[in-house]
Design a protein around this motif. Structure first.
Motif, PDB file in Angstrom:
ATOM      1  N   LEU A 194      36.115  19.655  46.651  1.00  0.00           N
ATOM      2  CA  LEU A 194      37.260  19.771  45.745  1.00  0.00           C
ATOM      3  C   LEU A 194      37.031  18.964  44.479  1.00  0.00           C
ATOM      4  CD1 LEU A 194      40.106  20.840  45.249  1.00  0.00           C
ATOM      5  CD2 LEU A 194      40.994  18.799  46.381  1.00  0.00           C
ATOM      6  N   PHE A 195      36.407  17.797  44.620  1.00  0.00           N
ATOM      7  CA  PHE A 195      36.124  16.950  43.461  1.00  0.00           C
ATOM      8  C   PHE A 195      35.191  17.675  42.492  1.00  0.00           C
ATOM      9  CE2 PHE A 195      33.639  13.807  41.163  1.00  0.00           C
ATOM     10  CZ  PHE A 195      34.605  12.908  40.726  1.00  0.00           C
ATOM     11  N   ILE A 196      34.137  18.282  43.035  1.00  0.00           N
ATOM     12  CA  ILE A 196      33.172  18.997  42.193  1.00  0.00           C
ATOM     13  C   ILE A 196      33.813  20.219  41.549  1.00  0.00           C
ATOM     14  CG2 ILE A 196      31.026  20.332  42.210  1.00  0.00           C
ATOM     15  CD1 ILE A 196      30.023  18.475  44.431  1.00  0.00           C
ATOM     16  N   LEU A 197      34.541  20.997  42.359  1.00  0.00           N
ATOM     17  CA  LEU A 197      35.213  22.183  41.831  1.00  0.00           C
ATOM     18  C   LEU A 197      36.236  21.799  40.774  1.00  0.00           C
ATOM     19  CD1 LEU A 197      35.762  25.220  41.895  1.00  0.00           C
ATOM     20  CD2 LEU A 197      37.371  24.811  43.780  1.00  0.00           C
ATOM     21  N   THR A 228      26.793  17.767  35.650  1.00  0.00           N
ATOM     22  CA  THR A 228      27.289  17.014  34.491  1.00  0.00           C
ATOM     23  C   THR A 228      28.789  16.793  34.577  1.00  0.00           C
ATOM     24  OG1 THR A 228      25.543  17.938  33.090  1.00  0.00           O
ATOM     25  CG2 THR A 228      27.437  16.954  31.980  1.00  0.00           C
ATOM     26  N   THR A 229      29.540  17.857  34.909  1.00  0.00           N
ATOM     27  CA  THR A 229      30.998  17.726  34.964  1.00  0.00           C
ATOM     28  C   THR A 229      31.427  16.767  36.074  1.00  0.00           C
ATOM     29  OG1 THR A 229      31.214  19.680  36.409  1.00  0.00           O
ATOM     30  CG2 THR A 229      31.318  20.043  34.033  1.00  0.00           C
ATOM     31  N   ALA A 230      30.764  16.870  37.238  1.00  0.00           N
ATOM     32  CA  ALA A 230      31.112  15.988  38.360  1.00  0.00           C
ATOM     33  C   ALA A 230      30.741  14.548  38.041  1.00  0.00           C
ATOM     34  CB  ALA A 230      30.404  16.448  39.634  1.00  0.00           C
ATOM     35  N   CYS A 231      29.575  14.357  37.432  1.00  0.00           N
ATOM     36  CA  CYS A 231      29.138  13.006  37.079  1.00  0.00           C
ATOM     37  C   CYS A 231      30.069  12.387  36.046  1.00  0.00           C
ATOM     38  CB  CYS A 231      27.708  13.059  36.540  1.00  0.00           C
ATOM     39  SG  CYS A 231      26.973  11.431  36.239  1.00  0.00           S
ATOM     40  N   ALA A 232      30.506  13.192  35.078  1.00  0.00           N
ATOM     41  CA  ALA A 232      31.412  12.684  34.042  1.00  0.00           C
ATOM     42  C   ALA A 232      32.733  12.241  34.654  1.00  0.00           C
ATOM     43  CB  ALA A 232      31.657  13.768  32.990  1.00  0.00           C
TER      44      ALA A 232
END
Length: 263
Positions: free
Chosen positions: A98-101, A137-141
């Motif tokens: 869910l965090f990644i999505l 990139t989005t998850a890391c940010a």
């Protein structure tokens, strides 16, 4: 030159209203999807598990309401421990997914709102799911922002709040520059928000009246319309502080700049 006039919260709300004319339906749907997938706010799916006095209870909640729940009593703690282990593993995997999505859809939702405000191309729901190739990139940010805010909050709550506003434009920056690294996007946001944190706070707090009325009179249902209104206003704010405002043509409905007053 209109672009050189500092805009106030009322101006950003006016831009948002003009952008939403004839687009309320798709904007409401987009905001609802973003909320359900954990892209904005804290209204995404949540799995809650409780073990008390031999009783096991698990529930899946959306918008704070139970969607699926189950409970049972057990006499043998080994059985409880085994079930709890599987539930814990599922919860961790579900939470990470869910965090990644949510991080992917968050960036996509920011692009949706920028398209809405720009009025140069049709804002489409599909845009929200166009960043899967940049999931790292989005998850890391999102992770870095959370960690940084947490670390600053350990000093005192105020530095944590300031940090949150410093990083607030990160998702918008990635929406237009997905080739950047997470750290580069965060750094650009910090530079962009220098001197503008209070202005963003004023934009957000200007919706508090609507949010209170929504909670009292519609039991929160009104947030379905407040969310796209607020997000469009913040997208307009990003356009100004990033220096990427588009030129308004005669065919566009111009907004009325406020005469002044509080930001």
């Amino acid at each position: 030159d209109e672009s050189e006039i500092m805009k106030y919260a009322a101006d950003f709300r006016s831009i948002a209203r003009n952008a939403l004319k004839g687009k309320w339906g798709i904007a409401v749907v987009a905001g609802l999807i973003a909320s359900l997938l954990g892209a904005i706010g804290s209204s995404g799916p949540e799995l809650n598990v409780e073990l008390n006095d031999g009783n096991y209870n698990a529930s899946l909640q959306i918008f704070g309401q139970d969607v699926v729940s189950s409970n049972a009593g057990f006499e043998f703690w080994p059985v409880i421990a085994g079930i709890a282990t599987y539930i814990a593993i599922f919860a961790v995997v579900f939470g990470i997914a869910l965090f990644i999505l949510g991080s992917i859809v968050e960036v996509g939702y920011m692009k949706f709102n920028l398209d809405l405000v720009d009025r140069q191309k049709e804002a489409e729901i599909g845009t929200m799911f166009g960043y899967f190739q940049f999931w790292k990139t989005t998850a890391c940010a999102r992770l870095l922002q959370s960690v940084y805010v947490l670390l600053w909050s350990l000093l005192f709550i105020i530095p944590g709040i300031i940090a949150g506003y410093s990083y607030a434009m990160t998702s918008y920056i990635l929406a237009e520059n997905p080739e950047l690294t997470a750290s580069e996007a965060i750094e650009r946001s910090k530079q962009m928000m220098s001197g503008n944190r209070w202005r963003l706070f004023c934009v957000q707090i200007s919706f508090i009246g609507w949010e209170i009325l929504s909670a009292l009179l519609t039991f929160g249902i009104g947030s379905l319309w407040i969310t796209p209104y607020k997000q469009a206003a913040i997208a307009a704010f990003y356009r100004e502080v990033s220096g990427t405002e588009r030129i308004i043509t005669p065919n566009d409905a111009p907004y009325e700049p406020s005469a002044g007053g509080s930001l």
